[in-house]
Write a protein that holds these residues in place. Structure first.
Motif, PDB file in Angstrom:
ATOM      1  N   TYR A  36       1.791   1.611  -3.596  1.00 45.16           N
ATOM      2  CA  TYR A  36       0.604   2.001  -4.356  1.00 45.16           C
ATOM      3  C   TYR A  36       0.348   3.500  -4.198  1.00 45.16           C
ATOM      4  O   TYR A  36       0.070   4.201  -5.179  1.00 45.16           O
ATOM      5  CB  TYR A  36      -0.590   1.194  -3.854  1.00 45.16           C
ATOM      6  N   HIS A  37       0.438   3.986  -2.966  1.00 43.01           N
ATOM      7  CA  HIS A  37       0.216   5.418  -2.690  1.00 43.01           C
ATOM      8  C   HIS A  37       1.184   6.286  -3.475  1.00 43.01           C
ATOM      9  O   HIS A  37       0.789   7.281  -4.095  1.00 43.01           O
ATOM     10  CB  HIS A  37       0.363   5.682  -1.189  1.00 43.01           C
TER      11      HIS A  37
ATOM     12  N   TYR B 279       0.820  -1.209   0.000  1.00 42.93           N
ATOM     13  CA  TYR B 279       0.000   0.000   0.000  1.00 42.93           C
ATOM     14  C   TYR B 279       0.858   1.265   0.000  1.00 42.93           C
ATOM     15  O   TYR B 279       0.476   2.280  -0.587  1.00 42.93           O
ATOM     16  CB  TYR B 279      -0.957  -0.010   1.187  1.00 42.93           C
ATOM     17  N   ASP B 280       2.008   1.226   0.666  1.00 43.71           N
ATOM     18  CA  ASP B 280       2.941   2.358   0.606  1.00 43.71           C
ATOM     19  C   ASP B 280       3.339   2.623  -0.847  1.00 43.71           C
ATOM     20  O   ASP B 280       3.334   3.762  -1.319  1.00 43.71           O
ATOM     21  CB  ASP B 280       4.211   2.069   1.411  1.00 43.71           C
TER      22      ASP B 280
ATOM     23  N   ASP C 285      -0.597   8.520  -6.134  1.00 44.61           N
ATOM     24  CA  ASP C 285      -0.862   9.863  -5.623  1.00 44.61           C
ATOM     25  C   ASP C 285       0.292  10.845  -5.806  1.00 44.61           C
ATOM     26  O   ASP C 285       0.070  12.057  -5.819  1.00 44.61           O
ATOM     27  CB  ASP C 285      -1.218   9.791  -4.133  1.00 44.61           C
TER      28      ASP C 285
END
Length: 228
Positions: free
Chosen positions: A18-19, A15-16, A23
């Motif tokens: 992915y962010h 998730y890190d 983003d």
């Protein structure tokens, strides 16, 4: 550019990553389950950090035998870009996509801190936004980051420019004191012969925002964008 992030049971940096891709870099990104085999539509596969399959047997060993990793092997053979971070690096060595092995840290302790690394080869898809000899500040967090390879293979790797980053101090000096885990020749990251597969122990996804103390990881991540 379309990124795929491999997800194994025990991955915890997915998730890190992915962010940062979605983003900060504003690029298309998807998670890929470890049972998936169809990855032909991606431009770059990221194998993130964590403890895939609980690090049973050896870190990365079980993940290296999954359907997804087998698909990554084919993807890499066809020239696709692959980057393995920390546990991802371990998966790549266990899969024989990269030479060498990651052993327990020489001091037997988990190490978690900001670490300086020196760019040895900036002519790769993963370092083309860097200067040769540039010092980057990127966090590490591992227990098995002690890179080892036999002397004959190491010589071939050095001759072929496969040693991409080494541990150093803030001034770029490479020494035993600046080596956090005992890695041979202070090696922090290597590529395959074709330069399209890269593994490193430092976490560039944890160094992509100023609030975290360093944005130097973006040199690596933006290099990937620049290579397409």
């Amino acid at each position: 550019m379309r990124f795929g992030i491999a997800v194994y049971p025990g991955s915890n940096c997915d998730y890190d990553t992915y962010h940062v891709i979605r983003d900060i870099l504003k690029e298309e990104v998807s998670f890929i389950d470890y049972r998936e085999t169809n990855i032909k539509d991606f431009d770059c596969i990221i194998i993130p950090g964590g403890f895939s399959f609980g690090d049973y047997l050896r870190p990365g060993a079980l993940a290296s035998h999954t359907p997804l990793t087998n698909a990554v092997k084919d993807f890499a053979k066809k020239g696709g870009l692959v980057i393995g971070i920390c546990n991802g690096f371990q998966v790549l060595t266990e899969s024989h996509l990269l030479p060498g092995a990651l052993m327990p840290n020489i001091h037997g302790k988990f190490v978690c801190k900001h670490q300086y690394i020196k760019v040895e080869n900036n002519e790769t898809p993963f370092t083309n936004k860097c200067e040769k000899g540039q010092v980057l500040k990127i966090p590490i967090a591992h227990h098995d980051g002690n890179y080892f390879v036999d002397e004959e293979t190491l010589k071939k790797m050095e001759d072929n420019g496969q040693i991409i980053v080494r541990y150093c101090d803030k001034d770029g000096n490479i020494s035993e004191k600046s080596n956090p885990n005992g890695s041979i020749k202070n090696i922090a990251g290597v590529c395959n012969e074709e330069k399209n597969v890269f593994g490193l122990m430092p976490h560039p996804e944890r160094a992509a925002e100023s609030i975290l103390g360093t944005e130097d990881g973006l040199f690596i991540l933006k290099s990937i964008l620049n290579s397409i």
